[in-house]
Design a protein around this motif. Structure first.
Motif, PDB file in Angstrom:
ATOM      1  N   ASP A   1       0.863  -1.175   0.000  1.00 40.72           N
ATOM      2  CA  ASP A   1       0.000   0.000   0.000  1.00 40.72           C
ATOM      3  C   ASP A   1       0.903   1.229   0.000  1.00 40.72           C
ATOM      4  OD1 ASP A   1      -1.613   2.248   1.003  1.00 40.72           O
ATOM      5  OD2 ASP A   1      -3.169   0.706   1.291  1.00 40.72           O
ATOM      6  N   ALA A   2       0.732   2.078  -1.005  1.00 39.46           N
ATOM      7  CA  ALA A   2       1.644   3.214  -1.174  1.00 39.46           C
ATOM      8  C   ALA A   2       1.593   4.194   0.001  1.00 39.46           C
ATOM      9  CB  ALA A   2       1.329   3.953  -2.482  1.00 39.46           C
ATOM     10  N   ARG A   3       0.539   4.112   0.817  1.00 39.47           N
ATOM     11  CA  ARG A   3       0.465   5.014   1.983  1.00 39.47           C
ATOM     12  C   ARG A   3       1.327   4.498   3.130  1.00 39.47           C
ATOM     13  NH1 ARG A   3      -5.867   4.625   2.492  1.00 39.47           N
ATOM     14  NH2 ARG A   3      -5.259   2.511   1.872  1.00 39.47           N
ATOM     15  N   VAL A   4       1.612   3.203   3.120  1.00 42.40           N
ATOM     16  CA  VAL A   4       2.428   2.589   4.178  1.00 42.40           C
ATOM     17  C   VAL A   4       3.340   1.520   3.562  1.00 42.40           C
ATOM     18  CG1 VAL A   4       0.961   2.999   6.214  1.00 42.40           C
ATOM     19  CG2 VAL A   4       0.410   1.109   4.697  1.00 42.40           C
ATOM     20  N   PRO A   5       4.282   1.931   2.719  1.00 37.74           N
ATOM     21  CA  PRO A   5       5.076   0.930   1.981  1.00 37.74           C
ATOM     22  C   PRO A   5       5.930   0.041   2.875  1.00 37.74           C
ATOM     23  CG  PRO A   5       5.285   3.110   0.989  1.00 37.74           C
ATOM     24  CD  PRO A   5       4.610   3.294   2.316  1.00 37.74           C
ATOM     25  N   PHE A   6       6.258   0.508   4.053  1.00 35.45           N
ATOM     26  CA  PHE A   6       6.995  -0.343   4.996  1.00 35.45           C
ATOM     27  C   PHE A   6       6.020  -1.252   5.750  1.00 35.45           C
ATOM     28  CE2 PHE A   6       8.237  -1.067   9.418  1.00 35.45           C
ATOM     29  CZ  PHE A   6       9.396  -1.798   9.234  1.00 35.45           C
TER      30      PHE A   6
ATOM     31  N   GLY B   1      16.133 -15.513  -5.243  1.00 37.67           N
ATOM     32  CA  GLY B   1      16.390 -16.110  -6.546  1.00 37.67           C
ATOM     33  C   GLY B   1      15.295 -15.847  -7.571  1.00 37.67           C
ATOM     34  N   LYS B   2      14.234 -15.162  -7.174  1.00 34.46           N
ATOM     35  CA  LYS B   2      13.154 -14.848  -8.107  1.00 34.46           C
ATOM     36  C   LYS B   2      13.283 -13.395  -8.563  1.00 34.46           C
ATOM     37  CE  LYS B   2      11.245 -18.776  -6.881  1.00 34.46           C
ATOM     38  NZ  LYS B   2      11.147 -19.921  -7.784  1.00 34.46           N
ATOM     39  N   ALA B   3      12.764 -13.126  -9.759  1.00 35.31           N
ATOM     40  CA  ALA B   3      12.652 -11.726 -10.166  1.00 35.31           C
ATOM     41  C   ALA B   3      11.594 -11.063  -9.287  1.00 35.31           C
ATOM     42  CB  ALA B   3      12.257 -11.645 -11.632  1.00 35.31           C
ATOM     43  N   ARG B   4      11.809  -9.800  -8.955  1.00 34.84           N
ATOM     44  CA  ARG B   4      10.929  -9.141  -7.983  1.00 34.84           C
ATOM     45  C   ARG B   4      10.387  -7.827  -8.515  1.00 34.84           C
ATOM     46  NH1 ARG B   4      12.037 -10.620  -2.798  1.00 34.84           N
ATOM     47  NH2 ARG B   4      10.194  -9.392  -2.339  1.00 34.84           N
ATOM     48  N   LEU B   5       9.072  -7.733  -8.456  1.00 37.15           N
ATOM     49  CA  LEU B   5       8.402  -6.495  -8.853  1.00 37.15           C
ATOM     50  C   LEU B   5       7.533  -6.020  -7.699  1.00 37.15           C
ATOM     51  CD1 LEU B   5       7.191  -4.365 -10.789  1.00 37.15           C
ATOM     52  CD2 LEU B   5       5.748  -6.164 -11.751  1.00 37.15           C
ATOM     53  N   ILE B   6       7.719  -4.784  -7.308  1.00 33.39           N
ATOM     54  CA  ILE B   6       6.859  -4.205  -6.268  1.00 33.39           C
ATOM     55  C   ILE B   6       5.860  -3.263  -6.927  1.00 33.39           C
ATOM     56  CG2 ILE B   6       6.786  -2.593  -4.313  1.00 33.39           C
ATOM     57  CD1 ILE B   6       9.242  -3.852  -3.209  1.00 33.39           C
ATOM     58  N   LEU B   7       4.582  -3.514  -6.679  1.00 32.88           N
ATOM     59  CA  LEU B   7       3.556  -2.580  -7.135  1.00 32.88           C
ATOM     60  C   LEU B   7       3.136  -1.731  -5.938  1.00 32.88           C
ATOM     61  CD1 LEU B   7       1.333  -4.940  -9.334  1.00 32.88           C
ATOM     62  CD2 LEU B   7       3.231  -3.467 -10.045  1.00 32.88           C
ATOM     63  N   MET B   8       3.422  -0.437  -6.025  1.00 36.59           N
ATOM     64  CA  MET B   8       2.971   0.467  -4.964  1.00 36.59           C
ATOM     65  C   MET B   8       1.534   0.835  -5.284  1.00 36.59           C
ATOM     66  SD  MET B   8       6.366   2.847  -4.581  1.00 36.59           S
ATOM     67  CE  MET B   8       5.483   4.040  -3.582  1.00 36.59           C
ATOM     68  N   ASN B   9       0.610   0.084  -4.694  1.00 31.51           N
ATOM     69  CA  ASN B   9      -0.792   0.244  -5.065  1.00 31.51           C
ATOM     70  C   ASN B   9      -1.476   1.327  -4.232  1.00 31.51           C
ATOM     71  OD1 ASN B   9      -2.945  -0.513  -6.710  1.00 31.51           O
ATOM     72  ND2 ASN B   9      -3.850  -1.735  -5.066  1.00 31.51           N
TER      73      ASN B   9
ATOM     74  N   ALA C   1      12.192   5.301  -5.532  1.00 37.42           N
ATOM     75  CA  ALA C   1      13.649   5.354  -5.681  1.00 37.42           C
ATOM     76  C   ALA C   1      14.327   4.442  -4.657  1.00 37.42           C
ATOM     77  CB  ALA C   1      14.132   6.794  -5.522  1.00 37.42           C
ATOM     78  N   TRP C   2      13.779   4.429  -3.461  1.00 39.71           N
ATOM     79  CA  TRP C   2      14.361   3.632  -2.380  1.00 39.71           C
ATOM     80  C   TRP C   2      14.283   2.138  -2.702  1.00 39.71           C
ATOM     81  CZ3 TRP C   2      12.751   0.128   1.475  1.00 39.71           C
ATOM     82  CH2 TRP C   2      13.592   0.018   2.583  1.00 39.71           C
ATOM     83  N   PHE C   3      13.125   1.693  -3.177  1.00 47.23           N
ATOM     84  CA  PHE C   3      12.988   0.275  -3.547  1.00 47.23           C
ATOM     85  C   PHE C   3      13.894  -0.064  -4.739  1.00 47.23           C
ATOM     86  CE2 PHE C   3       8.564   0.332  -1.549  1.00 47.23           C
ATOM     87  CZ  PHE C   3       8.896  -0.528  -0.524  1.00 47.23           C
ATOM     88  N   GLU C   4      13.932   0.849  -5.701  1.00 49.26           N
ATOM     89  CA  GLU C   4      14.755   0.580  -6.900  1.00 49.26           C
ATOM     90  C   GLU C   4      16.227   0.447  -6.531  1.00 49.26           C
ATOM     91  OE1 GLU C   4      11.894   2.461 -10.383  1.00 49.26           O
ATOM     92  OE2 GLU C   4      13.425   3.724  -9.458  1.00 49.26           O
TER      93      GLU C   4
END
Ligand code: G4P
Length: 290
Positions: A32-37, A50-58, A73-76
């Motif tokens: 949740d983009a309001r509380v990404p942590f 070992g997996k490809a990882r995609l985070i969707l900030m929903n 930027a922080w996740f990237e």
């Protein structure tokens, strides 16, 4: 406030997740983009090794754009692919497809070197409850998506949705468990409505929301309810000041008890609903550096 919120079924969810993760190349993790942590699961990095990882900030539509940019930027910087998303909008899915391609380039290259051609990338959606997993799958897969049926090696009941010739998605999302041990996390998740309201004291929760809003988004409450601005230092020193604010909101909104006194519970329900649905503005409750 002590939020008691460990749901027993999480143990089973964890077991299922561990099995399903083995089947995929890519983990699409919703936060949740309001509380990404606070909306992230502490164990997912280990599970997803070992997996490809995609985070969707929903729910980006509800979050503070400046903080969302910092979080992205922080996740990237940590090596995740990231998309900011409103999962309800199909217009956003093209970008998700594009980033999935990017995230899986390495896997495709590996396949190619081994002489494996055109094997679709397999992905699964994961996230804690209420981050928008089902919404995302529905929007992303669309009505036309054909289920490919059970296949050997797939956990019974799971089906793959073929999104296009390159990507297959597990039809049921993996449910992750939040950081139960952290009270701050509990309060933030409660604020955005991710925890059942029945186990919460809403008025107390509003105390937190009021203090946070006055400190970080000064003027938002005054703007919405026409109440007096609050002295942040006085409020920090005395938590009861937040209830004075709630009293003012009650008066402004006509939330009155039978005897004509302000009904704080009613005012709390109004405030929390406004907060959760973005009527107090786009708000993010935590910053990456913290
Ligand atoms: P889950 O599978 O992860 O548990 O979440 P789900 O898709 O059920 O979504 C939870 C709620 O969040 C839904 O609201 C959904 O419409 C909303 N939602 C999902 N993605 C977005 C988004 O990007 N932006 C906004 N603003 N809302 C989003 P709901 O069914 O109305 O439930 P509720 O809001 O009444 O709790």
């Amino acid at each position: 406030m002590n939020v008691q919120w460990y749901p027993g079924h999480m143990t089973k969810a964890k077991r299922n997740m561990q099995e399903d993760v083995k089947l995929v190349d890519l983990i699409i993790e919703l936060v949740d983009a309001r509380v990404p942590f606070s909306s992230r699961n502490p164990d997912i990095d280990k599970l997803g090794q070992g997996k490809a990882r995609l985070i969707l900030m929903n729910k980006t539509d509800l979050a503070d754009p400046a903080l969302s940019a910092r979080w992205k930027a922080w996740f990237e910087a940590k090596g995740y692919f990231v998309v900011q998303l409103d999962a309800r909008a199909s217009a956003n899915m093209k970008q998700v497809h594009h980033v999935i391609e990017e995230a899986c380039k390495e896997k495709r290259e590996r396949d190619r070197r081994r002489g494996i051609l055109n094997r679709p990338v397999r992905a699964m959606v994961v996230g804690i409850p209420n981050v928008g997993k089902s919404t995302f799958i529905n929007t992303f897969a669309g009505r036309a998506a054909a289920k490919t049926g059970n296949k050997p090696g797939v956990t019974k009941g799971n089906q793959w949705i073929r999104l296009n010739k390159n990507v297959e998605l597990l039809d049921t999302p993996g449910i992750l468990w939040p950081r139960f041990e952290d009270q701050q996390v509990g309060i933030r998740l409660a604020s955005i409505g991710s925890i059942n309201d029945n186990i919460l004291n809403l008025t107390e929760l509003c105390g937190y929301v009021i203090r946070f809003m006055e400190k970080h988004y000064a003027g938002a409450l005054a703007g919405r309810y026409g109440i007096e601005p609050v002295d942040v230092e006085r409020m920090a020193a005395d938590p009861a000041v937040a209830y004075e604010v709630l009293g003012q909101i009650a008066a402004r909104r006509g939330c009155m008890g039978k005897g004509g006194e302000p009904d704080l519970d009613k005012a709390a329900a109004v405030l929390i609903d406004d907060f959760r649905s973005g009527r107090l503005g786009r708000v993010t409750l935590e910053a990456p550096e913290a």
